[in-house]
Design a protein around this motif. Structure first.
Motif, PDB file in Angstrom:
ATOM      1  N   ILE A   5       0.824  -1.200   0.000  1.00  0.00           N
ATOM      2  CA  ILE A   5       0.000   0.000   0.000  1.00  0.00           C
ATOM      3  C   ILE A   5       0.867   1.261   0.000  1.00  0.00           C
ATOM      4  N   MET A   6       0.252   2.381  -0.345  1.00  0.00           N
ATOM      5  CA  MET A   6       0.916   3.676  -0.198  1.00  0.00           C
ATOM      6  C   MET A   6      -0.118   4.709   0.217  1.00  0.00           C
ATOM      7  N   PHE A   7       0.337   5.658   1.016  1.00  0.00           N
ATOM      8  CA  PHE A   7      -0.556   6.707   1.509  1.00  0.00           C
ATOM      9  C   PHE A   7       0.256   7.938   1.865  1.00  0.00           C
ATOM     10  N   GLY A   8      -0.439   9.039   2.099  1.00  0.00           N
ATOM     11  CA  GLY A   8       0.196  10.279   2.522  1.00  0.00           C
ATOM     12  C   GLY A   8      -0.211  10.615   3.938  1.00  0.00           C
ATOM     13  N   HIS A   9       0.117  11.812   4.369  1.00  0.00           N
ATOM     14  CA  HIS A   9      -0.198  12.215   5.743  1.00  0.00           C
ATOM     15  C   HIS A   9      -1.690  12.430   5.933  1.00  0.00           C
ATOM     16  N   SER A  10      -2.119  12.410   7.179  1.00  0.00           N
ATOM     17  CA  SER A  10      -3.503  12.731   7.509  1.00  0.00           C
ATOM     18  C   SER A  10      -3.813  14.157   7.066  1.00  0.00           C
ATOM     19  N   ASN A  11      -5.099  14.431   6.851  1.00  0.00           N
ATOM     20  CA  ASN A  11      -5.518  15.741   6.354  1.00  0.00           C
ATOM     21  C   ASN A  11      -4.814  16.021   5.025  1.00  0.00           C
ATOM     22  N   MET A  12      -5.029  15.129   4.082  1.00  0.00           N
ATOM     23  CA  MET A  12      -4.317  15.144   2.801  1.00  0.00           C
ATOM     24  C   MET A  12      -4.518  16.454   2.052  1.00  0.00           C
ATOM     25  N   ASP A  13      -3.404  17.033   1.582  1.00  0.00           N
ATOM     26  CA  ASP A  13      -3.472  18.268   0.801  1.00  0.00           C
ATOM     27  C   ASP A  13      -3.180  17.961  -0.665  1.00  0.00           C
ATOM     28  N   LEU A  14      -3.094  18.996  -1.472  1.00  0.00           N
ATOM     29  CA  LEU A  14      -2.899  18.790  -2.911  1.00  0.00           C
ATOM     30  C   LEU A  14      -1.547  18.167  -3.233  1.00  0.00           C
ATOM     31  N   ASP A  15      -0.512  18.547  -2.501  1.00  0.00           N
ATOM     32  CA  ASP A  15       0.808  17.967  -2.753  1.00  0.00           C
ATOM     33  C   ASP A  15       0.817  16.487  -2.408  1.00  0.00           C
ATOM     34  N   ASP A 114      14.702  11.839   0.127  1.00  0.00           N
ATOM     35  CA  ASP A 114      14.342  13.246   0.225  1.00  0.00           C
ATOM     36  C   ASP A 114      15.195  14.062  -0.729  1.00  0.00           C
ATOM     37  N   GLY A 115      15.027  15.355  -0.700  1.00  0.00           N
ATOM     38  CA  GLY A 115      15.782  16.237  -1.581  1.00  0.00           C
ATOM     39  C   GLY A 115      15.270  17.653  -1.476  1.00  0.00           C
ATOM     40  N   ASP A 116      15.988  18.559  -2.080  1.00  0.00           N
ATOM     41  CA  ASP A 116      15.667  19.985  -2.026  1.00  0.00           C
ATOM     42  C   ASP A 116      14.654  20.303  -3.117  1.00  0.00           C
ATOM     43  N   PHE A 117      13.382  20.247  -2.751  1.00  0.00           N
ATOM     44  CA  PHE A 117      12.289  20.524  -3.679  1.00  0.00           C
ATOM     45  C   PHE A 117      11.270  21.420  -2.992  1.00  0.00           C
ATOM     46  N   GLY A 118      10.627  22.291  -3.770  1.00  0.00           N
ATOM     47  CA  GLY A 118       9.555  23.108  -3.207  1.00  0.00           C
ATOM     48  C   GLY A 118       8.302  22.298  -2.955  1.00  0.00           C
ATOM     49  N   ALA A 119       8.094  21.247  -3.739  1.00  0.00           N
ATOM     50  CA  ALA A 119       6.933  20.367  -3.582  1.00  0.00           C
ATOM     51  C   ALA A 119       7.389  18.922  -3.576  1.00  0.00           C
ATOM     52  N   ASN A 120       6.739  18.123  -2.773  1.00  0.00           N
ATOM     53  CA  ASN A 120       7.091  16.703  -2.724  1.00  0.00           C
ATOM     54  C   ASN A 120       6.804  16.032  -4.063  1.00  0.00           C
ATOM     55  N   THR A 121       5.725  16.472  -4.710  1.00  0.00           N
ATOM     56  CA  THR A 121       5.365  15.913  -6.012  1.00  0.00           C
ATOM     57  C   THR A 121       6.507  16.037  -7.009  1.00  0.00           C
ATOM     58  N   SER A 122       7.247  17.140  -6.939  1.00  0.00           N
ATOM     59  CA  SER A 122       8.355  17.364  -7.872  1.00  0.00           C
ATOM     60  C   SER A 122       9.405  16.269  -7.757  1.00  0.00           C
ATOM     61  N   MET A 123       9.664  15.809  -6.528  1.00  0.00           N
ATOM     62  CA  MET A 123      10.663  14.762  -6.317  1.00  0.00           C
ATOM     63  C   MET A 123      10.252  13.485  -7.051  1.00  0.00           C
ATOM     64  N   LEU A 124       8.963  13.140  -7.004  1.00  0.00           N
ATOM     65  CA  LEU A 124       8.487  11.946  -7.694  1.00  0.00           C
ATOM     66  C   LEU A 124       8.558  12.134  -9.205  1.00  0.00           C
ATOM     67  N   CYS A 125       8.212  13.344  -9.668  1.00  0.00           N
ATOM     68  CA  CYS A 125       8.268  13.630 -11.107  1.00  0.00           C
ATOM     69  C   CYS A 125       9.682  13.480 -11.653  1.00  0.00           C
ATOM     70  N   MET A 126      10.661  13.977 -10.905  1.00  0.00           N
ATOM     71  CA  MET A 126      12.036  13.899 -11.370  1.00  0.00           C
ATOM     72  C   MET A 126      12.510  12.451 -11.467  1.00  0.00           C
ATOM     73  N   GLU A 127      12.020  11.603 -10.578  1.00  0.00           N
ATOM     74  CA  GLU A 127      12.373  10.191 -10.645  1.00  0.00           C
ATOM     75  C   GLU A 127      11.742   9.546 -11.872  1.00  0.00           C
ATOM     76  N   LEU A 128      10.504   9.923 -12.171  1.00  0.00           N
ATOM     77  CA  LEU A 128       9.840   9.398 -13.365  1.00  0.00           C
ATOM     78  C   LEU A 128      10.527   9.898 -14.635  1.00  0.00           C
ATOM     79  N   LEU A 129      10.929  11.161 -14.615  1.00  0.00           N
ATOM     80  CA  LEU A 129      11.628  11.726 -15.768  1.00  0.00           C
ATOM     81  C   LEU A 129      12.945  10.992 -16.009  1.00  0.00           C
ATOM     82  N   LYS A 130      13.659  10.709 -14.921  1.00  0.00           N
ATOM     83  CA  LYS A 130      14.938   9.997 -15.032  1.00  0.00           C
ATOM     84  C   LYS A 130      14.753   8.606 -15.634  1.00  0.00           C
ATOM     85  N   ARG A 131      13.631   7.989 -15.304  1.00  0.00           N
ATOM     86  CA  ARG A 131      13.366   6.636 -15.807  1.00  0.00           C
ATOM     87  C   ARG A 131      12.608   6.651 -17.139  1.00  0.00           C
ATOM     88  N   ASP A 132      12.320   7.847 -17.660  1.00  0.00           N
ATOM     89  CA  ASP A 132      11.591   7.993 -18.922  1.00  0.00           C
ATOM     90  C   ASP A 132      10.242   7.272 -18.867  1.00  0.00           C
TER      91      ASP A 132
END
Length: 442
Positions: A5-15, A114-132
């Protein structure tokens, strides 16, 4: 063999939703789990994309045997304990993706990315971009909404170039800016508009350690959907370094604090941590339960007075003063400015007191008139706007805007000790990420 499974924090926000929408491509086959609480700012998104996301609730975990967990946008156990409550015997692998690098992980056995990103979503996107890896246009839109929300439309101080790269990746995969705009639009509801006007009438203005801070206090029966959007809108309207609203929730016997900051030297996350809350340096909140009767608002103001160090002043920004004697000719002045690399300089008298300002533009007027041997005081600007060593950078900014000047002499005992130029201010804006540590962690 158990399920994953995967989930985010309680009181889920847009990020949080954005991160999960990308994580499903890194972890195909993992069930996405929804918190029992969704932040008001993300409710419209979840309503629209509910069928696409296909999430189960935390309560439904009781029906599953889980052997792997992936967590998004937090590394704090308190923010995910609602999920573990339904899998008390879990002892499998835990992986965390969280861009809050300043926070310690207290989830036992978790591996953290982790990493230096303004949004957590960006970190996942960069991993997807790296893997094409290619993503669906709906997931791309959800993710882009998450990035826009967590970066304050790319205006927060923690935004990096990789956040823009992530946004480009999502646009190339069909993310809809029109949909994102509608999902992020504020003050949709009548009660939000009404609260916006009521709060504007309660705003208090403070000068705390050189910062322009606005606060408000209001009683509400209970929590109300869309409060954060109202706070953001007021912060956009008012010209302040930070805005913190305190709501006394009468039925719940609690207090809710919501803050927004535009000055990178004010870390709201640290402030809200003092009240048991969390968030980002420029957007954070805290819910203080069982606090009825406690002077929370007064405590907030007192804490800000004690813990905020003084705002940056002209001392940190000014350059060494290159002065021009009022007896010099325009030609001598031009040579001095050229040698020093300045486009303008204060003009001083025999006692080094400020009497004017001369710029290359002023000298050009004399050159066109064939008056380069004229005394500088004939072409200088008089009644010069100036500041002192204690003038804050915010005040300097207002001087530049209000008076449309490019050079600001800094005086001490009526004598020029330095100057701040428009280019100095621009460099400060470009490098404000280097100016942190105003609120020391205890």
């Amino acid at each position: 063999m158990g399920e994953k499974i995967m989930f985010g924090h309680s009181n889920m926000d847009l990020d949080c939703f954005g991160s999960l929408s990308m994580a499903r491509y890194l972890y195909p086959g993992h069930l996405m789990v929804r918190s029992g609480r969704i932040h008001p700012v993300a409710k419209n998104l979840y309503t629209v994309y509910r069928d696409h996301l296909e999430m189960i609730t935390a309560k439904e975990l009781k029906k599953h045997s889980i052997d792997e967990v992936v967590i998004m946008d937090t590394r704090q156990y308190d923010r995910v304990k609602e999920y573990f409550r339904f899998i008390p015997d879990f002892s499998g692998k835990i992986t965390v993706y969280d861009h809050h690098c300043e926070t310690d992980c207290d989830i036992p056995g978790a591996s953290v990315y982790d990493g230096d990103f303004g949004a957590n979503t960006s970190m996942l996107c960069m991993e997807l971009l790296k893997r094409d890896i290619h993503v669906d246009e709906n997931d791309a839109t959800i993710a882009l909404a998450g990035i826009y929300a967590d970066t304050g439309n790319f205006s927060h101080g923690n935004v990096t170039g990789r956040d823009f790269q992530a946004a480009q990746y999502l646009m190339e995969h069909g993310a809809s800016l029109n949909a994102v705009g509608k999902l992020l639009s504020k003050l949709r509801e009548e009660h939000q508009v009404s609260l916006f006007h009521r709060l504007l009438n309660t705003i208090q203005f403070h000068n705390i350690q050189g910062y322009s801070i606005i606060t408000s206090w209001m009683k509400l029966e209970g929590q109300m959907a869309g409060l954060a959007a109202v706070i953001e809108r007021i912060f956009e309207v008012e010209d302040a370094d930070a805005y913190i609203a305190v709501f006394e929730l009468e039925k719940e016997g609690s207090h809710l604090l919501i803050g927004r900051a535009g000055n990178p030297r004010i870390d709201l996350n640290i402030i809200m941590n003092s009240f048991g809350g969390a968030g980002h340096p420029q957007a954070a909140s805290a819910l203080i339960k069982n606090s009825s009767g406690f002077p929370i608002y007064a405590h907030l103001l007192n804490m800000l007075e004690q813990r905020l160090k003084h705002a940056l002043t002209s001392m940190e920004l000014m350059r060494e003063a290159v002065t021009i004697s009022r007896k010099m000719t325009l030609l001598d002045s031009a040579l001095r400015l050229e040698e020093s690399g300045n486009s303008g300089a204060p003009v001083v008298d025999e006692d080094e007191r400020l009497v004017g300002m001369i710029t290359l533009r002023d000298i050009q007027k004399g050159r066109k008139a064939g008056q380069m041997n004229a005394p500088v005081h004939a072409y200088m600007t008089r009644n010069v706007i100036h500041a002192d060593r204690n003038t804050t950078i915010r005040e300097i900014e207002q001087m530049f805007y209000r008076h449309d000047i490019g050079h600001l002499p800094i005086l001490e005992d009526e004598k020029v000790v330095g100057q701040v130029t428009r280019s100095d201010y621009i460099k400060f804006l470009q490098n404000n990420g280097d100016f942190r540590e105003i609120i020391p962690q205890e």
